[in-house]
Design an enzyme around this catalytic site. Sequence first.
Site, mmCIF file in Angstrom:
data_model
loop_
_atom_site.group_PDB
_atom_site.id
_atom_site.type_symbol
_atom_site.label_atom_id
_atom_site.label_comp_id
_atom_site.label_asym_id
_atom_site.label_seq_id
_atom_site.Cartn_x
_atom_site.Cartn_y
_atom_site.Cartn_z
ATOM 1 N N MET A 174 -12.237 4.549 0.327
ATOM 2 C CA MET A 174 -12.835 4.749 1.656
ATOM 3 C C MET A 174 -13.553 6.092 1.604
ATOM 4 S SD MET A 174 -9.717 3.252 3.891
ATOM 5 C CE MET A 174 -8.612 3.424 2.510
ATOM 6 N N SER B 109 0.840 -1.194 0.000
ATOM 7 C CA SER B 109 0.000 0.000 0.000
ATOM 8 C C SER B 109 0.875 1.244 0.000
ATOM 9 C CB SER B 109 -0.884 0.002 1.255
ATOM 10 O OG SER B 109 -1.509 1.255 1.393
ATOM 11 N N MET C 183 -11.242 -5.666 6.200
ATOM 12 C CA MET C 183 -10.345 -4.724 6.872
ATOM 13 C C MET C 183 -9.894 -5.353 8.185
ATOM 14 S SD MET C 183 -9.857 -1.997 5.065
ATOM 15 C CE MET C 183 -8.876 -1.197 6.330
ATOM 16 N N MET D 199 -9.141 8.277 0.585
ATOM 17 C CA MET D 199 -9.925 8.647 1.780
ATOM 18 C C MET D 199 -10.513 10.033 1.578
ATOM 19 S SD MET D 199 -7.240 7.462 4.673
ATOM 20 C CE MET D 199 -6.392 5.889 4.591
ATOM 21 N N ASP E 191 -4.947 3.720 -1.480
ATOM 22 C CA ASP E 191 -6.024 4.063 -0.548
ATOM 23 C C ASP E 191 -6.536 5.460 -0.806
ATOM 24 O OD1 ASP E 191 -6.146 1.765 1.225
ATOM 25 O OD2 ASP E 191 -4.114 2.319 1.805
ATOM 26 N N ASP F 97 -6.453 -6.246 4.805
ATOM 27 C CA ASP F 97 -5.805 -4.940 4.717
ATOM 28 C C ASP F 97 -5.715 -4.308 6.096
ATOM 29 O OD1 ASP F 97 -4.953 -2.400 4.018
ATOM 30 O OD2 ASP F 97 -6.768 -1.850 2.915
ATOM 31 N N HIS G 86 -8.632 1.275 -3.416
ATOM 32 C CA HIS G 86 -9.501 1.022 -2.259
ATOM 33 C C HIS G 86 -10.161 2.340 -1.874
ATOM 34 C CE1 HIS G 86 -9.554 -0.097 2.332
ATOM 35 N NE2 HIS G 86 -10.767 0.007 1.832
ATOM 36 N N HIS H 96 -1.474 -1.172 -4.102
ATOM 37 C CA HIS H 96 -2.720 -0.809 -3.410
ATOM 38 C C HIS H 96 -2.728 0.701 -3.173
ATOM 39 C CE1 HIS H 96 -6.100 -1.850 -0.693
ATOM 40 N NE2 HIS H 96 -5.647 -0.890 0.098
HETATM 41 C C1 DX5 Z 1 -6.007 1.677 6.083
HETATM 42 C C2 DX5 Z 1 -5.660 1.369 4.641
HETATM 43 C C3 DX5 Z 1 -4.545 0.420 4.440
HETATM 44 C C4 DX5 Z 1 -3.216 0.896 4.935
HETATM 45 C C5 DX5 Z 1 -2.506 -0.294 5.460
HETATM 46 O O1 DX5 Z 1 -7.209 2.366 6.142
HETATM 47 O O2 DX5 Z 1 -6.784 0.812 3.967
HETATM 48 O O3 DX5 Z 1 -4.419 -0.001 3.082
HETATM 49 O O4 DX5 Z 1 -2.411 1.487 3.942
HETATM 50 O O5 DX5 Z 1 -1.415 0.155 6.107
HETATM 51 P P1 DX5 Z 1 -0.666 -0.705 7.213
HETATM 52 O O6 DX5 Z 1 -0.126 -1.905 6.515
HETATM 53 O O7 DX5 Z 1 0.358 0.238 7.681
HETATM 54 O O8 DX5 Z 1 -1.674 -1.066 8.267
HETATM 55 ZN ZN ZN Z 2 -6.488 -0.090 1.869
#
Ligand code: DX5
Ligand code: ZN
Length: 232
Positions: free
Chosen positions: A71, A11, A141, A39, A37, A179, A69, A35
């Site tokens: 969010m 990620s 998650m 947000m 993310d 994840d 991903h 990956h």
């Molecule tokens: C958290 C994200 C993850 C994050 C994981 O909300 O969806 O993808 O990047 O990071 P680590 O591996 O540091 O928990």
């Molecule tokens: Zn993620």
Amino acid sequence: MKRRAVLFAPSVLGADPLRLAEAVESLQGRQDWLHLDIMDGHFVRNLSFGPHLARAMRRRWPDAFIDVHLMVDRLDTALSLFLDSGASLITVHAEAEPQLLHAVLSSIRSAGLKAGAAIGPATPVEVLRPVLGCIDLALVMSVTPGFGGQGMIEETLERTRELAQLRAAGGHSYLIQMDGGLNKDNVARAALAGCDVVVAGSAVFSSPAPAEYLEEMKSKVKEALADAGIGS
Ligand code: DX5
Ligand code: ZN
């Protein structure tokens, strides 16, 4: 019993944003997916990246499998921004707009992309049941969504087992992704529970040697699966 290989999706949230490309290159191609993310500051209490980064990643790495991903809670807006961003797969959260979930997943697939549905640690696996036949990926998650660097919630392993059972019982073919909080010390447990795609951010990118760290995670998985007699 032949088992599917476990894939690794570092990620980029775990990378230094000012050195993101170098961080990805430091993996030396050992990753399967990247990956990303996204947000929105509302669905989760954090902001991260936007479609411009997905586009830039696609330009830089034309053959990469970009795993986005989302969010976010405005799925219609998000889709209009991400469907043509270069993403290979888009995962949306079941909690975001439950009444739209099926339609959103169909739109993703109609655009020629793979579609995923995610659940946070407090959401029952049951909410995914109506869409299990139309997803390519179920995302469990293993931390509360919103931040990298948290510890894995052990209880979420049970949800991966449950999704693996539902897949077998229903003759489905989705991959199960976990994840959050995954590292070389717990990745074997995730794989044994049925995780097919391991996302790891801070563990990989805070390592001084990300490619070696990824290899170490892969070896732990391989060993654990072989010991359990389910290695590929
Ligand atoms: C958290 C994200 C993850 C994050 C994981 O909300 O969806 O993808 O990047 O990071 P680590 O591996 O540091 O928990
Ligand atoms: Zn993620």
